[in-house]
Enzyme design. Sequence first.
Site, PDB file in Angstrom:
ATOM      1  N   PHE A 160      33.679  -9.661   9.721  1.00  0.00           N
ATOM      2  CA  PHE A 160      32.869 -10.546   8.870  1.00  0.00           C
ATOM      3  C   PHE A 160      31.367 -10.280   8.967  1.00  0.00           C
ATOM      4  CE2 PHE A 160      32.311 -12.821  12.875  1.00  0.00           C
ATOM      5  CZ  PHE A 160      30.995 -13.239  12.783  1.00  0.00           C
ATOM      6  N   LYS A 188      36.796 -13.710   5.641  1.00  0.00           N
ATOM      7  CA  LYS A 188      35.739 -14.731   5.722  1.00  0.00           C
ATOM      8  C   LYS A 188      34.634 -14.487   4.696  1.00  0.00           C
ATOM      9  CE  LYS A 188      36.528 -15.897  10.528  1.00  0.00           C
ATOM     10  NZ  LYS A 188      37.171 -14.783  11.233  1.00  0.00           N
ATOM     11  N   SER A 237      37.015  -7.077  16.336  1.00  0.00           N
ATOM     12  CA  SER A 237      37.006  -7.476  17.737  1.00  0.00           C
ATOM     13  C   SER A 237      38.232  -6.936  18.467  1.00  0.00           C
ATOM     14  CB  SER A 237      37.017  -8.996  17.825  1.00  0.00           C
ATOM     15  OG  SER A 237      38.297  -9.450  17.438  1.00  0.00           O
ATOM     16  N   CYS A 295      27.041  -6.394  16.136  1.00  0.00           N
ATOM     17  CA  CYS A 295      27.760  -5.722  17.229  1.00  0.00           C
ATOM     18  C   CYS A 295      26.775  -4.998  18.132  1.00  0.00           C
ATOM     19  CB  CYS A 295      28.774  -4.749  16.679  1.00  0.00           C
ATOM     20  SG  CYS A 295      28.009  -3.482  15.680  1.00  0.00           S
TER      21      CYS A 295
END
Length: 511
Positions: A160, A188, A237, A295
């Site tokens: 997302f 999302k 993830s 990230c």
Amino acid sequence: MATSHFSTHPNSLRVPNLIGGKFVESKSLTFIDVINPATQDVVSQVPLTTNEEFKAAVAAAKKAFPSWRNTPVTKRQRVMLKFQELIRRDMDKLATSVTTEQGKTLKDAQGDVFRGLEVVEHACGMATLQMGEYVSNVANGIDTFSVKEPIGVCAGICPFNFPAMIPLWMFPVAVTCGNTFILKPSEKDPGASMLLAQLAMEAGLPEGVLSIVHGAHDTVNAICDHDDIKAISFVGSNVVSHAGMHIYARAAAKGKRVQSNMGAKNHAIVMPDASVDATINALIAAGFGAAGQRCMALSTVVFVGGSKPWESILVERAKALKVNAGTEPDADLGPVISIQAKERIHKLIQSGFESGARLLLDGRSIVVPGYESGNFIGPTILADVSSDMECYKEEIFGPVLLLTEADSLDEAINFVNENKYGNGATIFTSSGVAARKFQTEIEAGQVGINVPIPVPLPFFSFTGNKASFAGDLNFYGKAGVNFYTQIKTITQNWKDSVNEDKINMAMPTSQ
Ligand code: NAD
């Protein structure tokens, strides 16, 4: 009733799939709400695509492959040249979609689009990037050459946090190499992917070359299992349901190649000789920008020689940041993605505090006027964090900066290297000797020296390591082209044969 920008019917919020060049509404009985994280308004609804629809998308991609792979690379590049122009034209529209669904500020959303645009620009030089090799006369009259051929139907599964950049890490490189592509946006925030697909088709991408299937776990598993999909790019993830390693293992069991970019815990080491102002500003921007949902966000700072001298100025500048809806011009950081994410982050802050960290700044009780129901968390700073604390072991993915200390650079490097993740790490120092030691010894894929977010431009690759990456060919750059191609090596013999009637039973050699 509101109408989604993409819906195929008036008065519908439903986001269609893209199958065989057509935007078609799913027949699914289950749709997921896409929610504006600053307001909780339902922006649109994404389907959990049915298995029949998924198979139809793969069949369309498979059908489009033979003619697309035989389309001259110069023509494929020209589609990308047009595509980059259209992305520039619609930059504001794309950024608005990102902000509405993901929450980041409009300026940051423009950066999201721009970092993806740079990959499209890079793909415009594919003829050179995809060049093979040639050695003439490897034996008498014999030449060997290699070509990088596309592999077929490829697929991409997106997170997302960068709704525009990450799809653009994937399909522009894949299709310009001659592959066809199935994209599964994050459920999302699918809006930017939809706009990009519309632009790619406007730029001349033939039908079936790019398809979009929405959904969650079942769609992802179907991608892993389908025999006609040859390669999978995943970014996301590896917590809770272990998405990244699950996809890596499940797809590999089917013989597919996978590049899997996963979670992170990015550290900065701050040496006592670092420039104070520049370092503090960099820590604030990289720790709290995009509400810590990058990230490559810096989430842990190791101060060599102690954190105390840095703490008050860090707190003062973090306090000055404006938390607001991303559409508001004064916003420095927006909301986090969901109510669940907010609760999770709150819990991790609390657990850090309860296990002995000093809470220098607590953003949990923030209320943003006009956006009282948004998922906002103010900048939060925890000091004296140790490696056994839950808040350190977990990727927080929120506007929370953890501070810790080390007596020496060696100790700091050891601390960072013991962390399971290895996405990014940065040192702030004015010593070339310290910087060089850090760059050599640090176990991270992207290393910064006085650079807080060292995300490489597309002529290099995004090179996370340890638990942040699985696979061996990274995203974009030369590695990205290698990921989306397979090498064929051709050996040809055009000499005048002298002993044609004699059979040589020995293994041919070049002597
Ligand atoms: P996520 O793992 O929840 O979702 C990513 C994608 O995987 C989504 O499309 C989702 O539908 C799918 N998915 C999730 N769980 C699954 C399961 N069990 N089985 C099958 N499919 C599943 O990730 P997210 O929350 O959207 O994104 C944030 C994460 O992504 C963070 O951990 C962040 O560090 C990471 N990330 C990494 C990079 C990188 O380059 N290393 C870049 C961006 C984001």
